[in-house]
Design a protein around this motif. Structure first.
Motif, PDB file in Angstrom:
ATOM      1  N   LEU A 280       0.832  -1.205   0.000  1.00  0.00           N
ATOM      2  CA  LEU A 280       0.000   0.000   0.000  1.00  0.00           C
ATOM      3  C   LEU A 280       0.867   1.256   0.000  1.00  0.00           C
ATOM      4  N   ALA A 281       1.970   1.218   0.754  1.00  0.00           N
ATOM      5  CA  ALA A 281       2.885   2.361   0.759  1.00  0.00           C
ATOM      6  C   ALA A 281       3.473   2.574  -0.636  1.00  0.00           C
ATOM      7  N   ALA A 282       3.821   1.486  -1.314  1.00  0.00           N
ATOM      8  CA  ALA A 282       4.369   1.605  -2.671  1.00  0.00           C
ATOM      9  C   ALA A 282       3.333   2.170  -3.640  1.00  0.00           C
ATOM     10  N   VAL A 283       2.080   1.790  -3.459  1.00  0.00           N
ATOM     11  CA  VAL A 283       1.011   2.345  -4.301  1.00  0.00           C
ATOM     12  C   VAL A 283       0.914   3.850  -4.110  1.00  0.00           C
ATOM     13  N   GLU A 284       0.986   4.303  -2.854  1.00  0.00           N
ATOM     14  CA  GLU A 284       0.872   5.735  -2.586  1.00  0.00           C
ATOM     15  C   GLU A 284       2.056   6.512  -3.159  1.00  0.00           C
ATOM     16  N   VAL A 285       3.234   5.921  -3.137  1.00  0.00           N
ATOM     17  CA  VAL A 285       4.379   6.588  -3.767  1.00  0.00           C
ATOM     18  C   VAL A 285       4.133   6.725  -5.264  1.00  0.00           C
ATOM     19  N   ALA A 286       3.639   5.667  -5.886  1.00  0.00           N
ATOM     20  CA  ALA A 286       3.369   5.711  -7.319  1.00  0.00           C
ATOM     21  C   ALA A 286       2.299   6.728  -7.670  1.00  0.00           C
ATOM     22  N   ARG A 287       1.379   6.978  -6.736  1.00  0.00           N
ATOM     23  CA  ARG A 287       0.314   7.955  -6.965  1.00  0.00           C
ATOM     24  C   ARG A 287       0.724   9.357  -6.525  1.00  0.00           C
ATOM     25  N   LYS A 288       2.001   9.532  -6.172  1.00  0.00           N
ATOM     26  CA  LYS A 288       2.540  10.825  -5.741  1.00  0.00           C
ATOM     27  C   LYS A 288       1.896  11.294  -4.435  1.00  0.00           C
ATOM     28  N   HIS A 289       1.683  10.365  -3.528  1.00  0.00           N
ATOM     29  CA  HIS A 289       1.158  10.678  -2.204  1.00  0.00           C
ATOM     30  C   HIS A 289       2.184  10.230  -1.157  1.00  0.00           C
ATOM     31  N   PRO A 290       3.311  10.901  -1.064  1.00  0.00           N
ATOM     32  CA  PRO A 290       4.388  10.418  -0.190  1.00  0.00           C
ATOM     33  C   PRO A 290       4.024  10.398   1.290  1.00  0.00           C
ATOM     34  N   GLU A 291       3.214  11.354   1.738  1.00  0.00           N
ATOM     35  CA  GLU A 291       2.881  11.386   3.158  1.00  0.00           C
ATOM     36  C   GLU A 291       2.044  10.168   3.548  1.00  0.00           C
ATOM     37  N   GLU A 292       1.068   9.811   2.678  1.00  0.00           N
ATOM     38  CA  GLU A 292       0.272   8.618   2.948  1.00  0.00           C
ATOM     39  C   GLU A 292       1.144   7.365   2.891  1.00  0.00           C
ATOM     40  N   ALA A 293       2.123   7.360   1.994  1.00  0.00           N
ATOM     41  CA  ALA A 293       3.042   6.228   1.922  1.00  0.00           C
ATOM     42  C   ALA A 293       3.795   6.056   3.228  1.00  0.00           C
ATOM     43  N   CYS A 294       4.222   7.143   3.816  1.00  0.00           N
ATOM     44  CA  CYS A 294       4.959   7.069   5.080  1.00  0.00           C
ATOM     45  C   CYS A 294       4.068   6.559   6.215  1.00  0.00           C
ATOM     46  N   VAL A 295       2.794   6.911   6.177  1.00  0.00           N
ATOM     47  CA  VAL A 295       1.870   6.409   7.202  1.00  0.00           C
ATOM     48  C   VAL A 295       1.799   4.889   7.147  1.00  0.00           C
ATOM     49  N   HIS A 296       1.648   4.334   5.940  1.00  0.00           N
ATOM     50  CA  HIS A 296       1.595   2.875   5.802  1.00  0.00           C
ATOM     51  C   HIS A 296       2.938   2.237   6.180  1.00  0.00           C
ATOM     52  N   ALA A 297       4.028   2.873   5.806  1.00  0.00           N
ATOM     53  CA  ALA A 297       5.345   2.325   6.132  1.00  0.00           C
ATOM     54  C   ALA A 297       5.576   2.320   7.639  1.00  0.00           C
ATOM     55  N   GLN A 298       5.138   3.376   8.309  1.00  0.00           N
ATOM     56  CA  GLN A 298       5.271   3.418   9.769  1.00  0.00           C
ATOM     57  C   GLN A 298       4.453   2.306  10.417  1.00  0.00           C
ATOM     58  N   ALA A 299       3.242   2.076   9.896  1.00  0.00           N
ATOM     59  CA  ALA A 299       2.413   0.995  10.446  1.00  0.00           C
ATOM     60  C   ALA A 299       3.075  -0.362  10.222  1.00  0.00           C
ATOM     61  N   ALA A 300       3.730  -0.535   9.065  1.00  0.00           N
ATOM     62  CA  ALA A 300       4.443  -1.785   8.806  1.00  0.00           C
ATOM     63  C   ALA A 300       5.595  -1.963   9.783  1.00  0.00           C
ATOM     64  N   LEU A 301       6.307  -0.883  10.085  1.00  0.00           N
ATOM     65  CA  LEU A 301       7.402  -0.978  11.048  1.00  0.00           C
ATOM     66  C   LEU A 301       6.888  -1.315  12.441  1.00  0.00           C
ATOM     67  N   ASP A 302       5.700  -0.793  12.782  1.00  0.00           N
ATOM     68  CA  ASP A 302       5.093  -1.176  14.062  1.00  0.00           C
ATOM     69  C   ASP A 302       4.886  -2.688  14.129  1.00  0.00           C
ATOM     70  N   GLN A 303       4.414  -3.253  13.032  1.00  0.00           N
ATOM     71  CA  GLN A 303       4.176  -4.686  12.997  1.00  0.00           C
ATOM     72  C   GLN A 303       5.486  -5.465  13.035  1.00  0.00           C
ATOM     73  N   LEU A 304       6.510  -4.969  12.353  1.00  0.00           N
ATOM     74  CA  LEU A 304       7.813  -5.637  12.373  1.00  0.00           C
ATOM     75  C   LEU A 304       8.435  -5.602  13.763  1.00  0.00           C
ATOM     76  N   GLY A 305       8.063  -4.586  14.550  1.00  0.00           N
ATOM     77  CA  GLY A 305       8.545  -4.527  15.923  1.00  0.00           C
ATOM     78  C   GLY A 305       7.958  -5.622  16.793  1.00  0.00           C
ATOM     79  N   ILE A 306       6.798  -6.156  16.376  1.00  0.00           N
ATOM     80  CA  ILE A 306       6.172  -7.248  17.119  1.00  0.00           C
ATOM     81  C   ILE A 306       6.781  -8.582  16.721  1.00  0.00           C
TER      82      ILE A 306
END
Length: 351
Positions: A280-306
């Motif tokens: 989903l983060a990659a989709v947002e980058v492709a759609r030129k929505h970098p801030e939304e991409a970072c939101v999804h990436a941060q959520a993924a990092l939260d999950q990787l922390g678990i």
């Protein structure tokens, strides 16, 4: 005499400490029995008839633990379990041996899955899958053989060796026909082919295969999936589809597919959640929505922390690379602070 003094390397470990030296740190977690060598043959039926079922009880527990235990912690335990199974094969005959070989094949398959998807050790996984196939052959379990071969297809598929992946998938389908296989099992093999095609730069071919998998699931089958078949569902097929739509440049479709998959994903499937969030983060980058991409990436990092998942972290690193045009923005810098924090950086280097 100790086997080392006779000039041989012990098959149960890489090396023994010399006299007077301390044992090396850590444990050898490689799977025993080099690929290609035959499995141990029974010398005497010294184990009770319950040995196969008892061994399988532990295998089933490992199957469940995979979804929540850190892979670096679980893999040594699974590897030791396969060592035990190989030793027990030499002491077991008849039905108990067949049950033992079936559980051993599943355990080796799990070890290979951890090596490839969680620890990113494709060479080790490839050798482990060969051993798993040997055990499945000993058990005469064609569905387990099909599952092992399809997993083995990921290795050349991700390395963009399409012909080699296709050959392994043909073998997997041949074994599946002997099963017989359920609709879900056949759809999963299609999903594996689709991912390999996508990785090899053929997303349109992959979308056709996914459509075929969707038709199989819609039609259904009278056959049930085996209990060990726990890594696939219609939601996971949707995740495959969303990734393929992303690679095909169909960003709006990919966003819709992945969002629906994320909402339908069970709460206990944290590893798959990381992958979907990364896509989903990659989709947002492709759609030129970098801030939304970072939101999804941060959520993924939260999950990787678990729970760590190397495949998911690869997705996030690819997203961060594509975010470079916005590197000076506050939201990308915040992502960098998370991505290159002390613990995350050390974990990545260790792995």
């Amino acid at each position: 005499m100790p086997i080392e003094q006779l000039g041989f390397t012990p098959p149960w470990q890489d090396s023994e400490p010399a006299a007077g030296q301390a044992a090396p740190a850590g444990r050898d977690t490689s799977i025993p029995v080099p690929a290609g060598l035959p499995l141990p043959q029974p010398t005497a039926a010294v184990q009770p008839p319950t040995i196969g079922a008892d061994y399988n009880t532990i295998t089933v527990a490992h199957r469940r633990l995979y979804w929540s235990v850190q892979p670096a912690h679980l893999h040594p335990t699974v590897a030791e379990h396969t060592r035990l199974g190989l030793h027990l094969l030499a002491e077991t005959t008849g039905v108990a041996r067949r049950l033992l070989a079936t559980a051993l094949a599943e355990s080796l398959l799990l070890a290979g899955r951890i090596e490839f998807f969680d620890l990113r050790q494709p060479d080790e996984a490839d050798a482990t899958y060969v051993r798993a196939l040997q055990a499945a052959g000993e058990a005469n379990d064609p569905l387990l053989g099909a599952a092992i071969l399809a997993h083995a297809a990921f290795i050349p598929g991700w390395a963009q060796r399409r012909d080699e992946a296709a050959e392994r998938l043909r073998a997997a389908r041949t074994y599946a026909r002997r099963g017989p296989a359920s609709a879900e099992f056949l759809a999963w093999i299609d999903a594996v082919e689709a991912e390999c095609d996508t990785r090899c730069g053929h997303p349109k071919d992959a979308l056709r295969v996914i459509a075929h998998a969707e038709d199989i699931l819609t039609t259904g089958s009278e056959h049930r999936s085996p209990e060990w078949f726990t890594w696939f569902s219609p939601v996971r097929l949707a995740a495959f589809k969303g990734n393929t739509q992303l690679k095909a440049g169909r960003f709006a479709q990919a966003h819709e597919t992945l969002t629906a998959a994320l909402e339908a994903l069970p709460a206990d499937e944290g590893k798959q959640r990381t992958v979907i969030l990364g896509d989903l983060a990659a989709v947002e980058v492709a759609r030129k929505h970098p801030e939304e991409a970072c939101v999804h990436a941060q959520a993924a990092l939260d999950q990787l922390g678990i729970i760590w998942y190397a495949t998911g972290m690869e997705r996030i690193r690819e997203v961060r690379q594509s975010l470079q045009p916005w590197a000076d923005t506050e939201y990308v810098r915040e992502l960098d602070d998370r991505l290159y924090g002390w613990q995350t950086t050390l974990s990545a280097l260790r792995r």
